[in-house]
Design a protein around this motif. Structure first.
Motif, mmCIF file in Angstrom:
data_model
loop_
_atom_site.group_PDB
_atom_site.id
_atom_site.type_symbol
_atom_site.label_atom_id
_atom_site.label_comp_id
_atom_site.label_asym_id
_atom_site.label_seq_id
_atom_site.Cartn_x
_atom_site.Cartn_y
_atom_site.Cartn_z
ATOM 1 N N PHE A 253 -39.600 4.249 -5.583
ATOM 2 C CA PHE A 253 -38.873 3.271 -6.382
ATOM 3 C C PHE A 253 -37.578 2.878 -5.680
ATOM 4 C CE2 PHE A 253 -41.148 6.318 -9.028
ATOM 5 C CZ PHE A 253 -42.027 5.485 -9.714
ATOM 6 N N GLN A 254 -37.347 1.595 -5.627
ATOM 7 C CA GLN A 254 -36.076 1.093 -5.111
ATOM 8 C C GLN A 254 -35.199 0.726 -6.298
ATOM 9 O OE1 GLN A 254 -35.689 -2.862 -3.148
ATOM 10 N NE2 GLN A 254 -34.877 -1.707 -1.404
ATOM 11 N N VAL A 255 -34.010 1.291 -6.322
ATOM 12 C CA VAL A 255 -33.059 0.993 -7.390
ATOM 13 C C VAL A 255 -31.901 0.197 -6.799
ATOM 14 C CG1 VAL A 255 -33.707 3.001 -8.757
ATOM 15 C CG2 VAL A 255 -31.856 3.201 -7.092
ATOM 16 N N LYS A 256 -31.389 -0.709 -7.604
ATOM 17 C CA LYS A 256 -30.282 -1.559 -7.175
ATOM 18 C C LYS A 256 -29.370 -1.799 -8.369
ATOM 19 C CE LYS A 256 -31.123 -5.359 -4.702
ATOM 20 N NZ LYS A 256 -31.481 -6.787 -4.404
ATOM 21 N N VAL A 257 -28.077 -1.693 -8.125
ATOM 22 C CA VAL A 257 -27.094 -2.026 -9.143
ATOM 23 C C VAL A 257 -26.314 -3.231 -8.637
ATOM 24 C CG1 VAL A 257 -25.095 -1.265 -10.475
ATOM 25 C CG2 VAL A 257 -26.917 0.374 -9.916
ATOM 26 N N VAL A 258 -26.282 -4.295 -9.471
ATOM 27 C CA VAL A 258 -25.553 -5.519 -9.115
ATOM 28 C C VAL A 258 -24.553 -5.822 -10.221
ATOM 29 C CG1 VAL A 258 -27.515 -6.401 -7.802
ATOM 30 C CG2 VAL A 258 -27.262 -7.030 -10.205
ATOM 31 N N GLN A 259 -23.692 -6.766 -9.957
ATOM 32 C CA GLN A 259 -22.704 -7.148 -10.955
ATOM 33 C C GLN A 259 -23.385 -7.655 -12.229
ATOM 34 O OE1 GLN A 259 -19.964 -9.937 -9.256
ATOM 35 N NE2 GLN A 259 -19.110 -8.465 -7.791
ATOM 36 N N HIS A 260 -22.730 -7.430 -13.349
ATOM 37 C CA HIS A 260 -23.294 -7.805 -14.638
ATOM 38 C C HIS A 260 -23.641 -9.295 -14.669
ATOM 39 C CE1 HIS A 260 -23.164 -9.000 -18.941
ATOM 40 N NE2 HIS A 260 -23.771 -7.830 -19.098
ATOM 41 N N GLY A 261 -24.864 -9.602 -15.111
ATOM 42 C CA GLY A 261 -25.310 -10.979 -15.234
ATOM 43 C C GLY A 261 -25.904 -11.563 -13.970
ATOM 44 N N ARG A 262 -25.848 -10.830 -12.849
ATOM 45 C CA ARG A 262 -26.412 -11.344 -11.606
ATOM 46 C C ARG A 262 -27.902 -11.028 -11.519
ATOM 47 N NH1 ARG A 262 -22.547 -12.551 -7.775
ATOM 48 N NH2 ARG A 262 -24.276 -13.731 -6.836
ATOM 49 N N SER A 263 -28.612 -11.779 -10.689
ATOM 50 C CA SER A 263 -30.056 -11.586 -10.521
ATOM 51 C C SER A 263 -30.340 -10.371 -9.648
ATOM 52 C CB SER A 263 -30.674 -12.833 -9.889
ATOM 53 O OG SER A 263 -31.998 -12.587 -9.473
ATOM 54 N N CYS A 264 -31.459 -9.717 -9.919
ATOM 55 C CA CYS A 264 -31.877 -8.591 -9.090
ATOM 56 C C CYS A 264 -32.281 -9.032 -7.689
ATOM 57 C CB CYS A 264 -33.047 -7.857 -9.742
ATOM 58 S SG CYS A 264 -32.634 -7.039 -11.302
ATOM 59 N N ASN A 265 -32.549 -10.321 -7.515
ATOM 60 C CA ASN A 265 -33.042 -10.821 -6.235
ATOM 61 C C ASN A 265 -31.931 -11.119 -5.226
ATOM 62 O OD1 ASN A 265 -35.861 -10.839 -6.912
ATOM 63 N ND2 ASN A 265 -35.451 -12.616 -8.209
ATOM 64 N N ILE A 266 -30.679 -11.038 -5.631
ATOM 65 C CA ILE A 266 -29.603 -11.340 -4.694
ATOM 66 C C ILE A 266 -29.436 -10.193 -3.705
ATOM 67 C CG2 ILE A 266 -28.404 -12.761 -6.393
ATOM 68 C CD1 ILE A 266 -26.394 -10.453 -6.715
ATOM 69 N N ASP A 267 -28.891 -10.509 -2.533
ATOM 70 C CA ASP A 267 -28.674 -9.485 -1.500
ATOM 71 C C ASP A 267 -27.461 -8.615 -1.811
ATOM 72 O OD1 ASP A 267 -30.853 -10.385 -0.021
ATOM 73 O OD2 ASP A 267 -29.643 -11.844 1.093
ATOM 74 N N GLU A 268 -26.411 -9.181 -2.413
ATOM 75 C CA GLU A 268 -25.209 -8.408 -2.708
ATOM 76 C C GLU A 268 -25.512 -7.352 -3.765
ATOM 77 O OE1 GLU A 268 -25.442 -11.659 -2.938
ATOM 78 O OE2 GLU A 268 -24.184 -12.490 -1.333
ATOM 79 N N HIS A 269 -24.981 -6.150 -3.559
ATOM 80 C CA HIS A 269 -25.247 -5.070 -4.497
ATOM 81 C C HIS A 269 -24.085 -4.071 -4.501
ATOM 82 C CE1 HIS A 269 -26.914 -3.815 -0.548
ATOM 83 N NE2 HIS A 269 -26.359 -2.657 -0.852
ATOM 84 N N ILE A 270 -24.036 -3.325 -5.578
ATOM 85 C CA ILE A 270 -23.066 -2.229 -5.692
ATOM 86 C C ILE A 270 -23.706 -0.932 -5.228
ATOM 87 C CG2 ILE A 270 -21.593 -0.960 -7.295
ATOM 88 C CD1 ILE A 270 -21.642 -3.460 -9.108
ATOM 89 N N VAL A 271 -24.975 -0.744 -5.602
ATOM 90 C CA VAL A 271 -25.743 0.449 -5.207
ATOM 91 C C VAL A 271 -27.128 -0.003 -4.782
ATOM 92 C CG1 VAL A 271 -26.764 2.620 -5.988
ATOM 93 C CG2 VAL A 271 -24.486 1.971 -6.782
#
Length: 319
Positions: free
Chosen positions: A253-271
């Motif tokens: 499983f790949q997990v990703k944390v992004v800014q609130h309201g942003r799409s999961c498909n964006i490259d920018e991420h927090i985690v």
């Protein structure tokens, strides 16, 4: 749509070409022949058709696309000339009553190295046919997209097999995809690829699209169900349709944390991280973020599933 068997069409006795040695004629299925030409512009192919042995001495006349062919020499046999992409449905009829006796549909197809015009690539560089499977139990779906100018193009024939063993495919009602099932596939190690060819035509111009693959290359897990977050721990379940036991058909499983309201498909991420377990401890203090997770076969590293996500806004969690 069940697969059609390729048979020799007795209605076609011969073919001659008037302007090239490179045109050739093939039988595709019952009452269907295909003229393969190196180019459409200027091509002219002469085809000899026969109504049938039973009508050898009977008075016969012919029609092309419903219009009577005015040819004083016509009878049980007729010589027709196909110019460029002007194929057609040639029917023979009893004279003078007009009773239908037989028919042959003639399509024109460009050589395989010619750029196709009926289908378009949904994603550039990924081919004209996209296939995926929800697990390893033998079922798979393939889809395609017509060019806007060819929206009325029709599927003529679908053939699929693995090592000469036929695979049954059913055509979608709108003609934009198929659902197939390889009954000899389940839990067997794949030695041969699945072979697929789709014949589709617009007017009487025919194109054939091919694709080959191993099921392991297209096995794509479904979206992860029952995604939830409690405190800073997220968890989820395996997709319901994924092959079991999960210890044998393991996912990562790949997990990703992004800014609130942003799409999961964006490259920018927090985690961004990968785990083998269906849970993850979110290592951030912020209470405003979007948590994303998707799955992939751990061993084949095939296609990723679509993202599942939860939106966290302080104490409110929406999944």
């Amino acid at each position: 749509m069940c697969l059609l068997t390729v048979m020799i069409i007795w209605a076609v006795l011969g073919v001659s070409t008037s302007n090239s040695l490179h045109e050739n004629i093939v039988t595709l299925m019952d009452n269907v022949v295909v003229l393969r030409v190196p180019q459409i512009k200027g091509s002219r192919v002469s085809v000899l058709l026969t109504c049938g042995q039973a009508y050898e001495n009977a008075p016969v006349f012919w029609k092309k696309n419903g219009l009577k062919i005015e040819d004083p020499k016509q009878g049980n046999q007729i010589q027709v000339e196909v110019e460029e992409a002007q194929g057609g449905n040639f029917t023979c009829h009893q004279a003078p009553s007009g009773v239908y006796l037989n028919h042959t549909v003639v399509f024109v197809q460009l050589d395989s190295d010619t750029r196709p015009s009926i289908l378009v690539e949904s994603v550039p560089g990924e081919g004209y046919i996209h296939c995926s499977a929800p697990n390893y139990e033998g079922s798979f779906r393939c889809t395609w997209k017509r060019d806007q100018s060819r929206s009325k193009a029709t599927v003529l024939l679908v053939k699929s097999d693995r090592n000469t063993e036929k695979i049954r495919c059913d055509l979608d009602a709108d003609g934009s995809g198929i659902l197939c099932h390889d009954e000899n596939c389940s839990f067997k190690e794949e030695q041969q690829r699945v072979s697929l060819i789709v014949y589709i035509y617009n007017s009487y111009l025919l194109e054939g699209y091919t694709k080959t693959f191993y099921l392991r290359e297209i096995a794509k897990p479904g979206k992860l169900p029952n995604l939830r977050i409690s405190g800073n721990v997220s968890s989820w379940d395996y997709p319901a349709l994924w092959s079991k036991p999960c210890t044998f058909f393991s996912l990562q499983f790949q997990v990703k944390v992004v800014q609130h309201g942003r799409s999961c498909n964006i490259d920018e991420h927090i985690v961004l991280s990968v785990t083998d377990k269906p849970q993850y401890e979110i290592p951030i203090k912020s209470r405003r973020y979007t948590f994303c997770v998707r799955a992939q076969d751990k061993f084949t590293e095939g296609p990723w599933s679509h993202w599942s996500h939860c939106k966290v806004n302080k104490s409110q969690v929406t999944c």
